[in-house]
Write an enzyme that holds these catalytic residues in place. Structure first.
Site, PDB file in Angstrom:
ATOM      1  CB  CYS A 113      -0.932  -0.024   1.209  1.00 51.20           C
ATOM      2  SG  CYS A 113      -1.938   1.463   1.340  1.00 51.20           S
ATOM      3  CB  CYS A 116      -0.658   2.488   4.073  1.00 54.38           C
ATOM      4  SG  CYS A 116      -2.107   1.837   3.263  1.00 54.38           S
ATOM      5  CG  ASP A 117       3.187   1.109   4.328  1.00 52.36           C
ATOM      6  OD1 ASP A 117       2.699   1.525   5.390  1.00 52.36           O
ATOM      7  OD2 ASP A 117       3.000  -0.045   3.910  1.00 52.36           O
TER       8      ASP A 117
END
Ligand code: FAD
Ligand code: NAP
Length: 318
Positions: free
Chosen positions: A136, A139-140
């Site tokens: 992701c 997200c990261d």
């Protein structure tokens, strides 16, 4: 804790399909509950930006998910934060088993459980998850500011997330096993014209190498020449497709060879009263607008199913 002894409709999954179904079943005056094991919004929550939902030119995945959720809640849709572990068909009522131990009784069920990112299955992948390996970018990606990363895959997700990472990372290698991307033409054009993205075609990762600080390189093999090399990177973003959550399909339900649930045009599965909508269904394309519209069809069809059965006195009333 469930509010009803028997529901007209139990919806499994709170992504676009499940939430759209929730809106429509409540508008059809059904006693309904939606069970979601994670954050409502499904895969849309991990999407950076959505530019192809009709009527909304540009919106973050989080904001679109929240709009779907608030819209469904505005009809007082009951939601249970739990994981469905099994759907057990019955002749009159179906049972939906929850991880928390509860069993919901339902006149009809809409399975809208979507799917999850596929793994590459190479050495170093699982061990380094969260230490440089990610599924992701939204997200990261932030953790890789100014660093060199690679993206594996050639579909829409890989292209979109390579572009996203290009704005954060110092350099992005986009590694694809063929010499042609599967992703949409518009994303391909953007990737080809992004100076921070370097495309490596005809190449597969064979392992992900790390040291005590996390990922340090990816080992690559050329699929045409067989040549191997180590590419120094600190992050490996893997976007190699999608596995449908068909584990919830009860025994005897018809599914495709690749694990997608088969339905008729009303989105009813091979088991009467059990419907399926969205990415988990065998359909032509996986998109938010498609999942939402399938949620609508499944909801209208399940409401019709429940009403007809009640009218014929085939089902108990609550
Ligand atoms: P999902 O979104 O997968 O939702 C399923 C829900 O079910 C999840 O919330 C999950 O937690 C829940 N669930 C699963 N199993 C259980 C269980 N056992 N018990 C309880 N709950 C369960 N599409 C577009 O149109 N535009 C885009 O820009 C776009 N970008 C994307 C970017 C990425 C990175 C990804 C991965 C996908 C993107 N897509 C995009 C595709 C789109 O997100 C999906 O087509 C859509 O989310 C499918 O909706 P769904 O409701 O069928 O499934
Ligand atoms: P996808 O379309 O299935 O693409 C997966 C990619 O990974 C393919 O290019 C595939 O290569 C490659 N791959 C698969 N297994 C591999 C392996 N073991 N090693 C190396 N490469 C491998 O998956 P996705 O990109 O996640 O998209 C899923 C769905 O969501 C699609 O329907 C997509 O259209 C949709 N989506 C839409 C948007 C958008 O509309 N903006 C954004 C994201 C996702 P091959 O091409 O050689 O098979």
């Amino acid at each position: 804790m469930a509010q009803k002894e028997i529901y007209d409709v139990v919806i499994i999954g709170g992504g676009p399909a499940g939430l759209a179904a929730g809106i429509y079943v409540k508008r059809a005056a059904m006693d309904a509950v939606l069970v979601e094991k994670g954050v409502p919004g499904g895969q849309v929550c991990i999407t950076k930006g959505v530019e192809n939902y009709p009527g909304i030119a540009d919106i973050s995945g989080f904001d679109l998910s929240d709009k779907f959720y608030q819209h469904a809640k505005s009809y007082d849709l009951e939601t249970i934060p739990d994981e469905v572990t099994a759907v057990e068909p019955g002749s009159e009522l179906h049972s939906v088993r929850l991880a928390g131990g509860e069993v919901l009784k339902a006149r009809s069920v809409i399975i809208a459980a979507g799917g999850t990112a596929k793994k590459l299955n190479v050495p170093g992948e699982i061990e380094n998850f969260g230490k440089g390996v990610s599924y992701c970018a939204t997200c990261d990606g932030f953790f890789f500011r100014g660093k060199v990363v690679c993206v594996i895959g050639g579909g829409d997700t890989a292209l979109e997330d390579a572009l996203y990472l290009a704005k954060i990372a110092k350099h992005v290698y986009l590694i694809h096993r063929r010499d042609e991307f599967r992703g949409s033409k518009i994303l391909q054009q953007r990737v080809f014209s992004e100076p921070s993205v370097e495309i490596i075609f005809n190449t597969v990762p064979t392992s992900i190498l790390s040291d005590p600080f996390g990922v340090r390189a990816v080992a690559l093999q050329n699929t045409v020449t067989g040549d191997t090399k180590e590419l120094p990177v600190e992050g490996v973003f893997i976007f190699v497709g999608f596995s449908p959550n068909s584990v919830l399909a009860p025994e005897g339900m018809k599914i495709s060879e690749s694990g997608y649930i088969l339905t008729d045009e009303k989105l009813e599965t091979s088991i009467p009263g059990i419907f399926c909508a969205g990415d988990l269904r065998q359909n032509f394309a996986k998109q938010i607008v498609i999942a939402a519209s399938e949620g609508c069809i499944a909801a209208l069809a399940s409401a019709r199913y429940v009403e007809e059965k009640k009218a014929r006195g085939h089902l108990k009333t609550a």
